[in-house]
Write an enzyme that holds these catalytic residues in place. Structure first.
Site, mmCIF file in Angstrom:
data_model
loop_
_atom_site.group_PDB
_atom_site.id
_atom_site.type_symbol
_atom_site.label_atom_id
_atom_site.label_comp_id
_atom_site.label_asym_id
_atom_site.label_seq_id
_atom_site.Cartn_x
_atom_site.Cartn_y
_atom_site.Cartn_z
ATOM 1 N N GLU A 39 -81.462 31.555 78.267
ATOM 2 C CA GLU A 39 -81.206 30.550 77.229
ATOM 3 C C GLU A 39 -80.686 29.278 77.893
ATOM 4 O O GLU A 39 -79.814 29.346 78.756
ATOM 5 C CB GLU A 39 -80.128 31.017 76.240
ATOM 6 C CG GLU A 39 -80.446 32.257 75.457
ATOM 7 C CD GLU A 39 -79.327 32.601 74.474
ATOM 8 O OE1 GLU A 39 -78.529 31.696 74.128
ATOM 9 O OE2 GLU A 39 -79.245 33.762 74.062
ATOM 10 N N GLU A 87 -76.966 38.972 75.403
ATOM 11 C CA GLU A 87 -75.625 38.510 75.794
ATOM 12 C C GLU A 87 -74.609 39.646 75.686
ATOM 13 O O GLU A 87 -73.671 39.616 74.912
ATOM 14 C CB GLU A 87 -75.203 37.293 74.962
ATOM 15 C CG GLU A 87 -76.074 36.072 75.237
ATOM 16 C CD GLU A 87 -75.556 34.794 74.605
ATOM 17 O OE1 GLU A 87 -75.764 33.724 75.186
ATOM 18 O OE2 GLU A 87 -74.939 34.877 73.517
#
Length: 222
Positions: free
Chosen positions: A161, A70
Site C-alpha cells: 500500500e 496489516e
C-alpha cells in the site's frame, strides 16, 4: 476478470474478517467464533482454497495471495504469535504467498516479526509492507528495511500500500484520512507533488530490490 483481460496479474488480499482488517482491528469472522485454533486453521485453509479455486476456474490470473492484511497485531481474532503463525501457515499452502505488515518506520520491530515468522517456520514467499511517506518514516529507512528482509531473511518484498494526496480539501463532510498536518515538507498537496512522491516511492522500492508497488486507495477522497 477485467484485470486479466487487460493483461494484468492479480493479488488477492484475504482479510479473514467480516469487516476491514488493519492494525487496529483484526476481528474473528462470526462464523469462526468459538472455534479452537486448530478448527479455525482448518476453516481458514478451506475458505482460502475454495475462494482461489473459484477465482482460478473463472479465469482470473492470480499471481499471488496475501494471507491477512496489516497483521502486526494479529489475524482473525488471534493475537498470540504461535496461533497467528498457525493460521498463516494454513493459508499458505496453495500459491505464492505474501504476508502483510505495516509500521515500517520501526526497523527493529519489523526485524523481530521476521525472526518470529522464521522461528515458527511459517511458509511464505513475500514480506509485504504498507508505506505511506507521511506515516511510515523516511525513504532511506524503508529502503533499509526492505534490504534487510531480502538479505537477512531471504524473502522477496514489495510495497502493498502507498499513496499521496493531491488535495486536503474535504468534499464529503466525513473528514479525510490525510490532513494538512500529515504532509511532508518536500511534497505539498498538489498533483505534481503526488506524482513526484509516488515516483520516489517506486524508485526507492526498485533500489531496494523489491518486486514492485501497489497503490492504495483511490476512493479515499470523493
Amino acid at each position: 476478470k477485467r484485470a486479466t483481460e487487460n493483461g494484468m496479474k492479480v493479488c488477492i488480499d484475504f482479510h479473514y474478517s467480516d469487516f476491514w482488517a488493519d492494525p487496529a482491528k483484526q476481528m474473528c469472522p462470526k462464523a469462526w467464533v468459538g472455534m479452537s485454533v486448530d478448527e479455525k486453521s482448518d476453516a481458514l485453509y478451506e475458505y482460502t482454497k475454495d475462494s482461489l479455486t473459484q477465482l482460478l476456474d473463472s479465469g482470473v490470473d492470480v499471481c499471488m495471495v496475501q494471507v491477512g492484511n496489516e497483521t502486526n497485531n494479529g489475524m482473525a481474532g488471534e493475537t498470540q504469535i504461535p496461533n497467528v503463525a498457525k493460521l498463516m501457515s494454513a493459508g499458505s499452502r496453495e500459491i505464492k504467498v505474501a504476508l502483510h505488515y505495516t509500521n515500517a518506520e520501526d526497523h527493529d520491530k519489523i526485524d523481530s516479526i521476521l525472526y518470529k515468522l522464521s522461528s515458527f517456520q511459517v511458509d511464505y514467499d513475500i514480506f509485504a509492507l504498507s508505506y505511506y511517506p507521511y506515516w511510515h518514516g523516511t525513504f532511506e529507512n524503508i529502503e533499509n528495511v526492505m534490504k534487510n528482509i531480502r538479505d537477512k531473511y531471504g524473502k522477496e518484498t514489495l510495497i502493498a500500500e502507498t499513496a499521496y494526496c493531491y488535495t486536503t480539501e474535504d468534499t464529503d463532510g466525513s473528514g479525510n484520512s490525510v490532513s494538512e498536518g500529515d504532509l511532508i515538507d518536500a511534497y505539498g498537496a498538489t498533483v505534481q507533488s503526488q506524482s513526484t512522491a509516488l515516483r520516489d516511492v517506486c524508485a526507492t522500492a526498485s533500489g531496494a530490490g523489491a518486486l514492485g508497488v501497489f497503490y492504495w486507495e483511490g476512493a479515499w477522497i470523493t
